[in-house]
Design a protein around this motif. Structure first.
Motif, mmCIF file in Angstrom:
data_model
loop_
_atom_site.group_PDB
_atom_site.id
_atom_site.type_symbol
_atom_site.label_atom_id
_atom_site.label_comp_id
_atom_site.label_asym_id
_atom_site.label_seq_id
_atom_site.Cartn_x
_atom_site.Cartn_y
_atom_site.Cartn_z
ATOM 1 N N ARG A 138 6.208 21.361 -20.999
ATOM 2 C CA ARG A 138 5.000 20.539 -20.952
ATOM 3 C C ARG A 138 3.750 21.292 -21.396
ATOM 4 N NH1 ARG A 138 1.364 18.972 -17.970
ATOM 5 N NH2 ARG A 138 0.498 17.015 -18.701
ATOM 6 N N SER A 159 3.367 13.134 -26.793
ATOM 7 C CA SER A 159 3.575 14.425 -27.445
ATOM 8 C C SER A 159 3.946 14.321 -28.927
ATOM 9 C CB SER A 159 4.668 15.214 -26.728
ATOM 10 O OG SER A 159 5.920 14.567 -26.870
ATOM 11 N N LYS A 187 4.728 14.839 -21.261
ATOM 12 C CA LYS A 187 4.007 15.753 -22.134
ATOM 13 C C LYS A 187 3.118 14.960 -23.076
ATOM 14 C CE LYS A 187 4.596 19.537 -25.399
ATOM 15 N NZ LYS A 187 5.487 20.628 -25.832
ATOM 16 N N TYR A 192 7.783 16.329 -14.122
ATOM 17 C CA TYR A 192 8.386 16.320 -15.452
ATOM 18 C C TYR A 192 9.897 16.545 -15.392
ATOM 19 C CZ TYR A 192 8.098 16.961 -20.561
ATOM 20 O OH TYR A 192 8.217 16.825 -21.919
#
Length: 818
Positions: free
Chosen positions: A56, A147, A523, A537
């Motif tokens: 992350r 992300s 993320k 996460y």
């Protein structure tokens, strides 16, 4: 796999995963398809992400990666339709077979096939896939809180079928008329005839429940011209159907088949459910004629260690965690998820809000990275961008249309974060996509998510209000849900009780429900974001997860670990077996125990290693869990392990000062030539891209959620973050009033500008907070001065900005943050 023989000279469809045995390397390798395989490339299995291992970190690799594999083709398959099915590649890929370009796909979230029929030969064939995740002004999404990691991050399969066949995802099932006594079942079967002559086909279908056939649909005969396709409509009925519902998610299977001259040439099975539902503007949501209050969570697909590249088993666990909370709906934020996600929602009993990636993010509004305007700012980019969303919508609906859990196709999220000069075009595209979704699937309404600004809420059938939209749009006169509300923030175990925002704790009869942001940490490219999950996460439930479960299901929380000194380790897995085809994994958890065998909050670094077998973690045969990467807290850490090689898998956990712990699992699957030889594991990406530092021209507070101590009717807090002259006015004229725009993410800021409605006649204080709760003063002002003020200060990190009035409030026209 040996093809199943179904008739003289005829083989039925073959479909098999080809997730194992890939080679990978970073970079474009522009001539690799014409060259011999490089032995220095790394060994990987699919699903795979450029970002492995992913802890992350606030950065992503942006560039190219290439994948290569030998693909075996049985000589008996030649002359048939042979294709590779990709369930998701982010975001542009080109496929080569034996040095020949066979197809290209743009768009990172939807399945597609590449026809390789004319490029393969019997035996081994060289397949090379070149992938890039470069930001593209003409390809959605142009922006978003995520992300955007590259890779072949979902399954790949080989499909072999007859030249006269049912098309890929070519069976659409609907139930036009449903009651508890009877349901009509309509099946649209798309037939492909690749032969050079017309063929007369007989199309038939059988409906079964899990144990027996329950209905036969009358067959239809049709002549299909040479090298063409046609849709054949079938219709049947079910007496006293078992209805699909989250409490009893009953599914039927429909098997369609096509025959030519009495010989079955192809068949395809799909699951469906019988139910009816309605979103209303005044009474909420109804399923099978009964009111159902929707309460759920948003879900991103990426996860600790593996990034976006989760297995089907990991999807199954994610859905099970939401079900365990007592929730009944998931919003697939903010892109089409793997079709297996909807399948698990079908099976486990959760409604699903399936969403397209017309996506915006406030703040910098900078071309060249995913902080850009949701809709293109350059006219030349518009046609290709719009077509990318049309194509993705078609692919999402085609591959997921039969899932009973799906109750809406959502067009996107917060596309109002578009440049002012193109906002009308963004709205026009939204309306067009709404119409297209209903043309493609008339059985479901079209939603628009994140519509709390700029009039997007009237463009679809259902309005999804995020954040302060929950209080800005009271009884809006259209079917609505709160599509995002926040209540928890930060790493580690966190607080037990969730802090409600914007009045979402009140259930109104006109509101269909509310969907929490969000189920799991994720993320993101956005600094300070991604930490609002009920689980972290690595999918470890936080305190707030147990609070929600207690509220919704009455289950008391477990005994939480206390600080202490660990004396032993406990290593456990959620399964004893792992399939080797890339669809499964084992979730490995390590706990630190005290002398009584209880988990104790003694957080230390944990080294996991596969000491026997072919098991792999995201970083190879070993993986590190530690407090520094927020992968160990409350005396435990967890990660998922896979194996593409069958046999025993012995995993060892080591913590300094403690005796190691071991566990043995079994990987199950066929042994293949070459397996068990030395493997080369890829290092982390060779370079990492961070968001550009070029500042945008948009205030970081523009169109963001706003909290207030009170609001006079007609003078909402959101006025203060929207240009245009409208003002915020406190309802109470007493000390302690305030207005607090959220930046939604933690940004470094050094300037705040305030336009008061009139020169301020009461003192005021400007404050900032990194956590939206603990405010620190930036500037204090006495009455008087200019109507517009500019406050500059040393750069500090802020999630929220607040203007506080110690005596009486002043009216505010706009607050800008930079």
């Amino acid at each position: 796999m040996t093809p199943e023989q179904k008739g003289p000279g005829t083989m039925m469809r073959v479909q098999q995963f080809v997730n194992d045995g890939w080679k990978f390397d970073f970079g474009e390798h522009p001539a690799a398809e014409r060259e011999a395989p490089d032995p220095q490339w790394y060994d990987v299995g699919l699903p795979h992400s450029f970002e492995q291992p992913d802890y992350r970190a606030h950065r992503i690799y942006v560039g190219h990666g290439c994948y290569r594999r030998n693909l075996y083709v049985d000589e008996a398959w030649l002359g048939r339709w042979i294709a590779l099915e990709f369930m998701g590649v982010f975001q542009t890929c080109e496929v080569f077979v034996n040095g020949r370009s066979v197809g290209r796909h743009e768009g990172g979230y939807t399945p597609f096939t590449i026809d390789i029929s004319d490029a393969v030969t019997a035996g081994a064939n060289d397949v090379l896939v070149r992938v890039d995740n470069l930001w593209n002004a003409r390809l959605a999404p142009r922006a978003g809180d995520y992300s955007f990691a590259g890779g072949i991050y979902r399954d790949v399969s080989l499909i072999v079928a007859d030249r006269v066949r049912i098309d890929w995802h070519g069976v659409g099932v609907t139930t036009p008329e449903v009651s508890r006594e009877r349901a009509t079942v309509a099946a649209a079967v798309e037939i492909v005839n690749d032969e050079p002559r017309p063929v007369e086909v007989n199309v038939a279908a059988v409906i079964a429940d899990p144990v027996r056939a329950v209905a036969t649909i009358p067959p239809v005969r049709r002549t299909i011209p040479a090298r063409s396709r046609a849709v054949v409509e079938l219709e049947g009925a079910l007496a006293h159907p078992l209805l699909w519902h989250p409490d009893h998610p009953h599914r039927y299977q429909l098997t369609a088949s096509i025959s030519v001259d009495g010989t079955v040439r192809d068949s395809h099975q799909t699951s469906f459910g019988v139910r009816w539902f309605e979103f209303t503007a005044d009474r909420g949501f109804f399923l099978n004629g009964e009111h159902l209050d929707l309460h759920g969570a948003n879900v991103h697909q990426n996860r600790g260690g593996w990034g976006d590249a989760g297995t089907r088993a990991s999807i199954r666990r994610d859905v099970a965690m939401i079900k365990d909370l007592g929730m009944n709906i998931i919003r697939g934020s903010h892109y089409p998820h793997h079709p297996y996600f909807a399948e698990e929602c079908d099976r486990q009993g959760l409604l699903f809000w399936s969403e397209l990636h017309f996506w915006g993010i406030g703040g910098e509004d900078t071309e060249g990275y995913w902080f850009a305007s949701a809709y293109p700012v350059n006219e030349a980019d518009e046609p290709a961008f719009e077509e990318s969303l049309r194509q993705a919508l078609r692919e999402m609906i085609r591959t997921q249309r039969n899932h009973p859990s799906i109750i809406t196709w959502s067009i996107g999220n917060e596309a109002f974060f578009s440049d002012e000069k193109v906002i009308d075009k963004a709205k026009a595209l939204t309306s067009e996509l709404v119409a297209l979704s209903k043309e493609l699937d008339p059985t479901r309404p079209a939603a628009v998510g994140g519509v709390q600004r700029r009039g997007f809420d009237v463009l679809g059938d259902i309005a999804g209000y995020n954040g302060d939209g929950a209080e800005l749009y009271m009884d809006p006169g259209v079917p609505s849900v709160v599509s995002e509300y926040h209540g928890t923030l930060g790493n580690g175990p966190g607080e037990y009780e969730v802090q409600w925002e914007h009045g979402v704790e009140t259930d109104y009869p006109w509101r269909s429900g509310k969907i929490f942001w969000c189920a799991f940490h994720y993320k993101t490219i956005a600094p300070g974001s991604g930490l609002m999950g009920l689980a972290d996460y690595f999918r470890r439930p936080k305190r707030a997860y147990h609070w929600y479960r207690e509220q919704l299901r009455g289950i008391a929380p477990p005994e939480f670990p206390e600080p202490g000194t660990a004396v032993a380790l406990r290593l456990k897995s959620d399964t004893e077996t792992i399939p080797t085809d890339g669809t499964g994994d084992a979730r490995i958890e390590v706990e630190l125990l005290d002398e009584h065998g209880r988990r104790v909050a003694d957080d230390r670094t944990i080294e996991l290693t596969v000491v026997e077998g072919g098991g792999v973690f995201p970083s190879g045969p070993s993986f590190t869990l530690s407090p520094e990467t927020n992968s160990v807290w409350d005396g435990a850490g967890a990660i998922e392990m896979r194996s593409y090689i069958p046999g025993p898998q012995r995993i060892r956990a080591v913590v300094e000062g403690l005796a190691p712990a071991e566990i043995v699992l079994t990987a199950v699957g066929p042994a293949k030539p070459g397996q068990g030889t030395e493997r080369r594991f890829a290092p982390p990406a060779p370079f990492l891209a961070v968001p550009p530092s070029v500042p945008g021209f948009m205030s970081l507070a523009s169109y963001r959620p706003v909290k207030t101590s009170s609001t006079a009717p007609g003078y909402k807090g959101g006025n203060a973050t929207e240009p245009g002259g409208a003002i915020w006015r406190a309802e109470r004229r007493e000390p302690g009033e305030w207005i607090a725009p959220s930046l939604e993410f933690q940004y470094p800021i050094n300037r705040i500008e305030i336009d008061f409605a009139e020169p301020p006649v009461h003192p005021w204080i400007v404050e900032t907070a990194e956590d939206s709760r603990t405010f620190v003063p930036v500037h204090e002002a006495e009455p008087g001065g200019e109507r517009s003020v500019r406050i500059e200060f040393e750069t500090r990190t802020a999630l929220t900005v607040r203007v506080y009035f110690p005596k009486q409030p002043n009216d505010i026209e706009e607050i800008r943050v930079h």
